[in-house]
Design a protein around this motif. Structure first.
Motif, PDB file in Angstrom:
ATOM      1  N   VAL A 200       0.873  -1.174   0.000  1.00  0.00           N
ATOM      2  CA  VAL A 200       0.000   0.000   0.000  1.00  0.00           C
ATOM      3  C   VAL A 200       0.910   1.224   0.000  1.00  0.00           C
ATOM      4  CG1 VAL A 200      -1.866   1.255   1.128  1.00  0.00           C
ATOM      5  CG2 VAL A 200      -1.754  -1.254   1.322  1.00  0.00           C
ATOM      6  N   ILE A 201       0.713   2.121  -0.961  1.00  0.00           N
ATOM      7  CA  ILE A 201       1.577   3.288  -1.142  1.00  0.00           C
ATOM      8  C   ILE A 201       0.709   4.544  -1.151  1.00  0.00           C
ATOM      9  CG2 ILE A 201       3.132   4.476  -2.747  1.00  0.00           C
ATOM     10  CD1 ILE A 201       4.124   1.712  -3.632  1.00  0.00           C
ATOM     11  N   VAL A 202       1.144   5.577  -0.446  1.00  0.00           N
ATOM     12  CA  VAL A 202       0.424   6.847  -0.358  1.00  0.00           C
ATOM     13  C   VAL A 202       1.205   7.926  -1.095  1.00  0.00           C
ATOM     14  CG1 VAL A 202      -0.275   8.693   1.233  1.00  0.00           C
ATOM     15  CG2 VAL A 202      -0.758   6.299   1.804  1.00  0.00           C
ATOM     16  N   PHE A 203       0.475   8.762  -1.819  1.00  0.00           N
ATOM     17  CA  PHE A 203       1.030   9.968  -2.422  1.00  0.00           C
ATOM     18  C   PHE A 203       0.349  11.178  -1.793  1.00  0.00           C
ATOM     19  CE2 PHE A 203       1.345   7.077  -6.275  1.00  0.00           C
ATOM     20  CZ  PHE A 203       2.715   6.894  -6.176  1.00  0.00           C
ATOM     21  N   GLN A 204       1.130  12.169  -1.361  1.00  0.00           N
ATOM     22  CA  GLN A 204       0.589  13.429  -0.889  1.00  0.00           C
ATOM     23  C   GLN A 204       1.657  14.498  -1.075  1.00  0.00           C
ATOM     24  OE1 GLN A 204      -0.086  11.891   3.205  1.00  0.00           O
ATOM     25  NE2 GLN A 204       1.222  13.589   3.892  1.00  0.00           N
ATOM     26  N   HIS A 205       1.237  15.754  -1.049  1.00  0.00           N
ATOM     27  CA  HIS A 205       2.197  16.828  -1.316  1.00  0.00           C
ATOM     28  C   HIS A 205       3.073  17.119  -0.098  1.00  0.00           C
ATOM     29  CE1 HIS A 205       3.999  20.370  -3.035  1.00  0.00           C
ATOM     30  NE2 HIS A 205       3.514  21.138  -2.064  1.00  0.00           N
ATOM     31  N   ILE A 206       2.468  17.406   1.037  1.00  0.00           N
ATOM     32  CA  ILE A 206       3.221  17.781   2.233  1.00  0.00           C
ATOM     33  C   ILE A 206       3.717  16.518   2.929  1.00  0.00           C
ATOM     34  CG2 ILE A 206       3.156  18.989   4.439  1.00  0.00           C
ATOM     35  CD1 ILE A 206       0.876  20.682   3.377  1.00  0.00           C
ATOM     36  N   PRO A 207       5.009  16.426   3.231  1.00  0.00           N
ATOM     37  CA  PRO A 207       5.510  15.247   3.940  1.00  0.00           C
ATOM     38  C   PRO A 207       4.934  15.146   5.348  1.00  0.00           C
ATOM     39  CG  PRO A 207       7.310  16.550   2.984  1.00  0.00           C
ATOM     40  CD  PRO A 207       6.075  17.382   2.902  1.00  0.00           C
ATOM     41  N   LEU A 208       4.794  13.921   5.831  1.00  0.00           N
ATOM     42  CA  LEU A 208       4.475  13.735   7.237  1.00  0.00           C
ATOM     43  C   LEU A 208       5.608  14.290   8.098  1.00  0.00           C
ATOM     44  CD1 LEU A 208       3.189  10.079   6.926  1.00  0.00           C
ATOM     45  CD2 LEU A 208       1.774  12.075   7.368  1.00  0.00           C
ATOM     46  N   PHE A 209       6.836  13.961   7.722  1.00  0.00           N
ATOM     47  CA  PHE A 209       8.024  14.493   8.377  1.00  0.00           C
ATOM     48  C   PHE A 209       9.155  14.486   7.360  1.00  0.00           C
ATOM     49  CE2 PHE A 209       7.938   9.917   9.199  1.00  0.00           C
ATOM     50  CZ  PHE A 209       9.216   9.502   8.899  1.00  0.00           C
ATOM     51  N   LEU A 210      10.240  15.195   7.677  1.00  0.00           N
ATOM     52  CA  LEU A 210      11.364  15.321   6.750  1.00  0.00           C
ATOM     53  C   LEU A 210      12.461  14.301   7.028  1.00  0.00           C
ATOM     54  CD1 LEU A 210      11.702  19.207   6.578  1.00  0.00           C
ATOM     55  CD2 LEU A 210      10.531  17.696   4.965  1.00  0.00           C
ATOM     56  N   GLN A 211      12.768  14.088   8.281  1.00  0.00           N
ATOM     57  CA  GLN A 211      13.844  13.161   8.632  1.00  0.00           C
ATOM     58  C   GLN A 211      13.512  12.305   9.845  1.00  0.00           C
ATOM     59  OE1 GLN A 211      17.578  15.284   8.991  1.00  0.00           O
ATOM     60  NE2 GLN A 211      17.405  16.207   6.977  1.00  0.00           N
ATOM     61  N   ASP A 212      12.730  12.840  10.767  1.00  0.00           N
ATOM     62  CA  ASP A 212      12.471  12.163  12.034  1.00  0.00           C
ATOM     63  C   ASP A 212      10.989  12.296  12.375  1.00  0.00           C
ATOM     64  OD1 ASP A 212      12.190  11.564  14.821  1.00  0.00           O
ATOM     65  OD2 ASP A 212      14.315  11.918  15.115  1.00  0.00           O
ATOM     66  N   PRO A 213      10.312  11.203  12.698  1.00  0.00           N
ATOM     67  CA  PRO A 213       8.886  11.288  13.033  1.00  0.00           C
ATOM     68  C   PRO A 213       8.581  12.233  14.183  1.00  0.00           C
ATOM     69  CG  PRO A 213       9.543   9.002  12.712  1.00  0.00           C
ATOM     70  CD  PRO A 213      10.801   9.814  12.709  1.00  0.00           C
ATOM     71  N   ASP A 214       9.584  12.483  15.052  1.00  0.00           N
ATOM     72  CA  ASP A 214       9.367  13.340  16.217  1.00  0.00           C
ATOM     73  C   ASP A 214       9.961  14.736  16.049  1.00  0.00           C
ATOM     74  OD1 ASP A 214       8.003  11.365  17.763  1.00  0.00           O
ATOM     75  OD2 ASP A 214       9.938  10.388  18.120  1.00  0.00           O
ATOM     76  N   GLU A 215      10.338  15.109  14.830  1.00  0.00           N
ATOM     77  CA  GLU A 215      10.910  16.436  14.611  1.00  0.00           C
ATOM     78  C   GLU A 215       9.876  17.524  14.905  1.00  0.00           C
ATOM     79  OE1 GLU A 215      11.923  15.736  10.571  1.00  0.00           O
ATOM     80  OE2 GLU A 215      10.078  16.602   9.751  1.00  0.00           O
ATOM     81  N   GLU A 216      10.360  18.733  15.103  1.00  0.00           N
ATOM     82  CA  GLU A 216       9.479  19.852  15.436  1.00  0.00           C
ATOM     83  C   GLU A 216       8.629  20.255  14.225  1.00  0.00           C
ATOM     84  OE1 GLU A 216       9.012  21.070  18.494  1.00  0.00           O
ATOM     85  OE2 GLU A 216      10.353  19.419  19.062  1.00  0.00           O
ATOM     86  N   ASN A 217       7.528  20.925  14.523  1.00  0.00           N
ATOM     87  CA  ASN A 217       6.646  21.407  13.466  1.00  0.00           C
ATOM     88  C   ASN A 217       7.348  22.475  12.628  1.00  0.00           C
ATOM     89  OD1 ASN A 217       4.666  19.815  14.651  1.00  0.00           O
ATOM     90  ND2 ASN A 217       3.780  21.526  15.806  1.00  0.00           N
ATOM     91  N   GLY A 218       7.010  22.529  11.346  1.00  0.00           N
ATOM     92  CA  GLY A 218       7.569  23.538  10.462  1.00  0.00           C
ATOM     93  C   GLY A 218       6.720  23.674   9.212  1.00  0.00           C
ATOM     94  N   TYR A 219       7.138  24.556   8.350  1.00  0.00           N
ATOM     95  CA  TYR A 219       6.392  24.787   7.106  1.00  0.00           C
ATOM     96  C   TYR A 219       6.362  23.549   6.233  1.00  0.00           C
ATOM     97  CZ  TYR A 219       5.227  26.613   2.489  1.00  0.00           C
ATOM     98  OH  TYR A 219       4.652  26.812   1.255  1.00  0.00           O
ATOM     99  N   PHE A 220       7.418  22.743   6.267  1.00  0.00           N
ATOM    100  CA  PHE A 220       7.562  21.654   5.306  1.00  0.00           C
ATOM    101  C   PHE A 220       7.086  20.295   5.829  1.00  0.00           C
ATOM    102  CE2 PHE A 220      10.795  24.677   3.678  1.00  0.00           C
ATOM    103  CZ  PHE A 220      10.294  24.822   2.392  1.00  0.00           C
ATOM    104  N   ASN A 221       6.505  20.245   7.025  1.00  0.00           N
ATOM    105  CA  ASN A 221       5.970  18.973   7.509  1.00  0.00           C
ATOM    106  C   ASN A 221       4.591  19.189   8.114  1.00  0.00           C
ATOM    107  OD1 ASN A 221       6.462  20.123  10.037  1.00  0.00           O
ATOM    108  ND2 ASN A 221       8.254  18.879  10.474  1.00  0.00           N
TER     109      ASN A 221
END
Length: 320
Positions: A200-221
């Motif tokens: 099962v594969i998902v496509f979406q524009h905004i990433p869930l996270f960039l490098q770490d699932p617990d990274e801080e909130n930002g414009y790109f996640n």
């Protein structure tokens, strides 16, 4: 001037599905295949970024037209064609209702209509396509131009889900549409648990996270609590990978067995990557992927694609 009754120039997702890619005809595994994922052609951003006027700029986009044309030509030259070519959002830079939006869409379509007829185009909505705070009108305009803003399809025994990630960011102006999207996604994930798809594969524009699932909130996640909820629901449903764009750089990581893949842009680069696309090979056991520059894409062979090492799925700042 844009017409209210636009003549279709390529297939579009309709009724939450994609013609020819349905469960009845594509639910069985028939051996390895590959597809190409691109992101952010974003016609108009390159000059706007250089000028420092990204909010109101975007009055030139010939560079992005050339790069998108180079992408199309490289795909057309591949001896064995990919099963499809997916563009993960920000097709154009001008926001809906702004000066350049319709012209940029027109010019992008002129380039994309040259894609080999054997390679279906799959479109994913980005914030510049429907607005940072989308409305019912901007989503309707997107759907008329590019097809449904969310849908599912099957290819070779693999289930694909295309999401409208802007609903996860700010749906304050269209809560009813967000609710419909949420209900549809819940049903799709529940069904995915019961189906015997290989992946099962998902496509979406905004990433869930960039490098770490617990990274801080930002414009790109996505916001952390929503991100965690989606990750847990995706994993429970058997989602193997999420492919996105938005960051204009390559990035990604893992959440348990789920691969978060962030692909850099066809258009404007915000890091050190070259203009390119991601080639994704699907085997019975693994999903292999590699980011390839447009200059190198012509030389890629299917044997190379299917032999991409599984290590490219390992958590790294740049999946290359």
């Amino acid at each position: 001037m844009a017409s209210g009754r636009e003549m279709p120039i390529f297939l579009k997702a309709q009724r939450r599905g994609y013609e020819g890619f349905n469960e009845e005809t594509e639910s069985n595994w028939n051996g390895p295949f590959y597809f190409i994922q691109g992101a952010d052609p974003q016609l108009g951003l390159m000059k706007a970024w250089r000028s420092g006027d990204c909010d109101s700029g975007g009055d030139e986009w010939q560079e992005e037209v050339q790069l998108t044309g180079q992408t199309v030509q490289a795909i057309n030259n591949l001896t064995v064609k990919p099963r499809f070519f997916v563009l993960c959002g920000d097709l154009v830079h001008g926001m809906p209702g702004t000066l350049w939006h319709e012209e940029q869409k027109r010019d992008l379509k002129e380039v994309l209509k040259c894609t080999d007829a054997e390679v279906p185009l799959v479109f994913v909505s980005g914030n510049h396509d429907i607005g940072n705070t989308p409305t019912a009108d901007t989503i309707l305009q997107y759907c008329e131009s590019w097809g449904d803003d969310y849908f599912s399809f099957w290819v070779g025994g693999v289930l694909f889900l295309v999401l409208n990630s802007q609903f996860f960011h700010d749906a304050s102006s269209c809560p009813e549409l967000k609710q419909a999207h949420d209900q549809w996604l819940n049903a799709q994930l529940a069904a995915a648990e019961c189906k015997k798809s290989k992946h099962v594969i998902v496509f979406q524009h905004i990433p869930l996270f960039l490098q770490d699932p617990d990274e801080e909130n930002g414009y790109f996640n996505l916001e952390k609590s929503l991100r965690r909820d989606l990750l847990q629901r995706f994993q429970k449903a058997g989602v193997n990978a999420v492919f996105s764009g938005h960051y204009h750089q390559n990035a990604g990581g893992r959440f348990n067995d789920l691969d978060m893949v962030v692909t850099s842009a066809i258009g404007c680069q915000l890091g050190q990557d070259k203009h390119g696309v991601r080639v994704v090979a699907v085997t019975e056991e693994h999903i292999h992927h590699k980011y390839i520059s447009l200059d190198e894409l012509n030389d890629v062979t299917v044997d190379e694609v299917l032999s991409f090492p599984t290590e490219v799925n390992a958590p790294k700042p740049h999946l290359q």
